[in-house]
Design a protein around this motif. Structure first.
Motif, mmCIF file in Angstrom:
data_model
loop_
_atom_site.group_PDB
_atom_site.id
_atom_site.type_symbol
_atom_site.label_atom_id
_atom_site.label_comp_id
_atom_site.label_asym_id
_atom_site.label_seq_id
_atom_site.Cartn_x
_atom_site.Cartn_y
_atom_site.Cartn_z
ATOM 1 N N GLY A 15 0.987 -1.315 0.113
ATOM 2 C CA GLY A 15 -0.076 0.128 -0.014
ATOM 3 C C GLY A 15 0.928 1.277 -0.002
ATOM 4 O O GLY A 15 0.533 2.353 -0.793
ATOM 5 N N LEU A 19 0.926 3.867 -3.141
ATOM 6 C CA LEU A 19 0.493 5.348 -2.835
ATOM 7 C C LEU A 19 1.671 6.159 -3.215
ATOM 8 O O LEU A 19 1.427 7.214 -3.881
ATOM 9 C CB LEU A 19 0.292 5.380 -1.385
ATOM 10 N N GLN A 22 1.207 6.655 -6.979
ATOM 11 C CA GLN A 22 0.079 7.476 -7.263
ATOM 12 C C GLN A 22 0.307 8.875 -7.247
ATOM 13 O O GLN A 22 0.096 9.530 -8.125
ATOM 14 C CB GLN A 22 -1.172 6.798 -6.683
ATOM 15 N N ILE A 23 1.232 9.168 -6.004
ATOM 16 C CA ILE A 23 1.400 10.397 -5.553
ATOM 17 C C ILE A 23 2.242 11.047 -6.734
ATOM 18 O O ILE A 23 2.101 12.131 -7.328
ATOM 19 C CB ILE A 23 1.940 10.737 -4.290
ATOM 20 N N ARG A 80 -6.630 8.273 -10.411
ATOM 21 C CA ARG A 80 -5.475 8.023 -9.560
ATOM 22 C C ARG A 80 -5.706 8.644 -8.015
ATOM 23 O O ARG A 80 -5.121 7.964 -7.156
ATOM 24 C CB ARG A 80 -4.283 9.051 -9.953
ATOM 25 N N LYS A 81 -6.593 9.446 -7.853
ATOM 26 C CA LYS A 81 -6.838 10.007 -6.491
ATOM 27 C C LYS A 81 -7.958 8.759 -5.826
ATOM 28 O O LYS A 81 -7.555 8.351 -4.637
ATOM 29 C CB LYS A 81 -7.829 11.083 -6.616
ATOM 30 N N LYS A 83 -7.329 5.360 -6.458
ATOM 31 C CA LYS A 83 -6.434 4.601 -6.300
ATOM 32 C C LYS A 83 -5.769 4.820 -4.720
ATOM 33 O O LYS A 83 -5.419 3.946 -4.197
ATOM 34 C CB LYS A 83 -5.641 4.160 -7.392
ATOM 35 N N ALA A 84 -5.310 5.981 -5.071
ATOM 36 C CA ALA A 84 -4.656 6.501 -3.582
ATOM 37 C C ALA A 84 -5.366 6.373 -2.445
ATOM 38 O O ALA A 84 -5.031 5.999 -1.255
ATOM 39 C CB ALA A 84 -4.187 7.992 -3.838
ATOM 40 N N CYS A 87 -5.345 2.744 -1.532
ATOM 41 C CA CYS A 87 -4.060 2.349 -0.790
ATOM 42 C C CYS A 87 -3.826 2.729 0.669
ATOM 43 O O CYS A 87 -3.379 1.906 1.330
ATOM 44 C CB CYS A 87 -3.025 2.998 -1.665
ATOM 45 N N LEU A 88 -4.596 3.766 0.954
ATOM 46 C CA LEU A 88 -4.755 4.298 2.086
ATOM 47 C C LEU A 88 -5.302 3.376 3.101
ATOM 48 O O LEU A 88 -5.251 2.826 4.252
ATOM 49 C CB LEU A 88 -5.377 5.782 2.452
#
Length: 108
Positions: A15, A19, A22-23, A80-81, A83-84, A87-88
């Motif tokens: 994760g 993350l 993605q950032i 992407r947001k 997916k982020a 991940c969180l």
């Protein structure tokens, strides 16, 4: 319990790495849409450091440039947001599970 702890640790680490990716990609996409020079540098700079100083510096610097994001780029950015955020969730669930295993793993 060791197998469960290893799975949860892998969940947290995967994760974290996804993350970070993605950032990186969101910063590159935003920097390209704003016309900043060297967007990949800003992407790499934003994920480096312990206190997210690179991301804060990027967010302060980008205010000088107007956003010209296309609809296609905006959809990619929203993806992407999401997916982020997922991940969180992986990081949170894995960390909570690791804490639970550490506290109550020796119960028979």
């Amino acid at each position: 319990m060791k197998v469960a702890a290893a799975i949860m640790a892998f969940m947290v680490l995967s994760g974290i790495f996804v993350l970070m990716y993605q950032i990186f990609k969101m910063v590159v996409l935003d920097a390209e849409s704003r016309g900043l020079k060297h967007p990949k540098f800003w992407g790499a700079f934003s994920i480096g450091g312990n206190n997210a100083n690179g991301l804060i510096l990027y967010l302060l610097r980008r205010n000088r440039y107007p956003a010209n994001m296309t609809d296609n780029a905006r959809e990619i950015f929203k993806s992407r947001k999401r997916k982020a955020g997922l991940c969180l969730c992986f990081i949170a669930i894995g960390a909570i599970s690791l804490i639970f295993i550490a506290l109550f793993g020796n119960l028979q």
